[in-house]
Scaffold this motif. Structure first.
Motif, PDB file in Angstrom:
ATOM      1  N   VAL A  88       0.852  -1.183   0.000  1.00 22.36           N
ATOM      2  CA  VAL A  88       0.000   0.000   0.000  1.00 22.36           C
ATOM      3  C   VAL A  88       0.882   1.224   0.000  1.00 22.36           C
ATOM      4  N   ALA A 121      -6.443   1.632   1.380  1.00 17.64           N
ATOM      5  CA  ALA A 121      -6.547   0.627   0.313  1.00 17.64           C
ATOM      6  C   ALA A 121      -7.984   0.475  -0.146  1.00 17.64           C
ATOM      7  N   TYR A 132      -2.303   1.092  -4.723  1.00 18.64           N
ATOM      8  CA  TYR A 132      -1.183   0.153  -4.775  1.00 18.64           C
ATOM      9  C   TYR A 132      -0.240   0.494  -5.919  1.00 18.64           C
ATOM     10  N   PHE A 156     -11.508  -3.985  -3.583  1.00 18.03           N
ATOM     11  CA  PHE A 156     -10.620  -3.407  -2.581  1.00 18.03           C
ATOM     12  C   PHE A 156     -11.379  -2.630  -1.513  1.00 18.03           C
ATOM     13  N   ASN A 178      -8.258  -8.835  -2.315  1.00 17.15           N
ATOM     14  CA  ASN A 178      -8.250  -7.712  -1.383  1.00 17.15           C
ATOM     15  C   ASN A 178      -7.532  -8.079  -0.092  1.00 17.15           C
ATOM     16  N   GLU A 179      -7.425  -7.108   0.821  1.00 18.43           N
ATOM     17  CA  GLU A 179      -6.659  -7.323   2.047  1.00 18.43           C
ATOM     18  C   GLU A 179      -7.291  -8.399   2.924  1.00 18.43           C
ATOM     19  N   GLY A 217      -6.042 -11.560   1.594  1.00 16.49           N
ATOM     20  CA  GLY A 217      -4.616 -11.663   1.873  1.00 16.49           C
ATOM     21  C   GLY A 217      -4.341 -12.097   3.296  1.00 16.49           C
ATOM     22  N   ALA A 218      -5.176 -11.645   4.245  1.00 20.00           N
ATOM     23  CA  ALA A 218      -4.999 -12.044   5.647  1.00 20.00           C
ATOM     24  C   ALA A 218      -5.229 -13.546   5.823  1.00 20.00           C
ATOM     25  N   GLY A 272       1.450 -11.373   0.182  1.00 21.14           N
ATOM     26  CA  GLY A 272       1.330 -10.079   0.825  1.00 21.14           C
ATOM     27  C   GLY A 272       2.041  -8.916   0.197  1.00 21.14           C
ATOM     28  N   PRO A 294      -1.309  -6.863  -4.206  1.00 24.23           N
ATOM     29  CA  PRO A 294      -2.378  -7.874  -4.064  1.00 24.23           C
ATOM     30  C   PRO A 294      -2.755  -8.535  -5.382  1.00 24.23           C
TER      31      PRO A 294
END
Length: 276
Positions: A2, A8, A14, A39, A58-59, A62-63, A70, A73
């Motif tokens: 980011v 984000a 990004y 996003f 999206n985040e 990713g988590a 990471g 994305p």
């Protein structure tokens, strides 16, 4: 990554310069719009663009997926089929044909979080010609199960992973550990031979194309030292380079799906017949 001082909530949050898709201002309008929606959504979402499987996420996704995903994305073809796309294969194909589809109550294994049960929802994305150019996949936690599935009765395997792409090596090792196996990774055949000489392994999981020595020659030396060693090859070139292999093996075509990986491990948990 980011960009500093930006939240984000859009593609412009990004730096895509190192990604397969490049400058987002040059993206098709349908892709950029869908990515902006993704996003800015708190649910885990994946976006597949094109039949070559360029993947964005999206985040929240990713988590779940872990550190191997990471950086930027997405914007690349993943070395291993992302779990939601593998688990919802039939629904994904219906979405590619233009039909919104769902795949309820699927068990997913992630390197970052271990895994869980999710309902998957696939939405076709149409480009300027009205043809389906991509698919958006949403994940929602499935309702609690009344009882857990029985544990795998087979014991853990000790697996050496040989992959010169560090991100791919990390991801495969984490997936194998999530399956309950012991996995160690190296990036060069010389390091692999040193590990094999230092201690016993049940399985050699190696890319066919490696620096300095092919995965086939590495496996040939490993099997000569330890005839009980079981071998799984991963290749982006099919079985073309494996035609003259004289020892038992299994092979996976990149990008392979998680259930294909698990099936290969189930097979090598028992003595392999000669490959034909």
């Amino acid at each position: 990554m980011v960009l500093p001082g930006r939240s984000a909530h859009s593609t412009s949050s990004y730096d895509w310069s190192a990604s397969r898709l490049g400058d987002p201002h040059q993206w098709p309008q349908a892709l950029r719009l869908a990515a902006d929606v993704m996003f800015n959504t708190p649910l885990p979402l994946l976006l597949v663009w094109g039949r070559d499987m360029t993947v964005l996420f999206n985040e929240a996704y990713g988590a779940l997926a872990g550190p191997a995903y990471g950086r930027v994305p997405g914007g690349s073809v993943p070395p291993v089929m992302p779990p939601p796309l593998a688990a919802g294969g039939d629904a994904l194909e219906r979405a590619w044909s233009g039909e919104p589809a769902s795949a309820p109550d699927r068990t997913l294994v992630f390197a970052g979080s271990g895994g869980g049960r999710y309902d998957l929802y696939f939405t076709p994305l149409r480009g300027e010609s009205d043809a389906v150019s991509g698919v958006l996949c949403a994940l929602a936690p499935a309702a609690p199960a009344t009882e857990d599935a029985g544990a795998d009765a087979s014991g853990p395997l000790r697996i050496l992973v040989v992959e010169d792409n560090v991100d791919s090596q990390y991801l495969v090792c984490e997936m194998l550990r999530a399956f309950g196996h012991e996995a160690e990774g190296v990036g060069h055949p010389d390091d692999a031979l040193a590990r094999l000489a230092a201690g016993p392994y049940d399985v050699l999981f190696t890319d066919v194309s490696l620096p300095g020595m092919s995965g086939v020659e590495l496996a040939r030396q490993a099997v000569a030292r330890a005839p009980a060693m079981r071998v799984i090859f991963a290749s982006g070139y099919g079985d073309t380079l494996l035609r003259h292999v004289e020892f038992p093996y299994l092979s996976l075509q990149k990008p392979y799906e998680l259930d294909q990986l698990q099936q290969a491990l189930d097979k090598v948990a028992h003595p392999l017949p000669a490959h034909t």
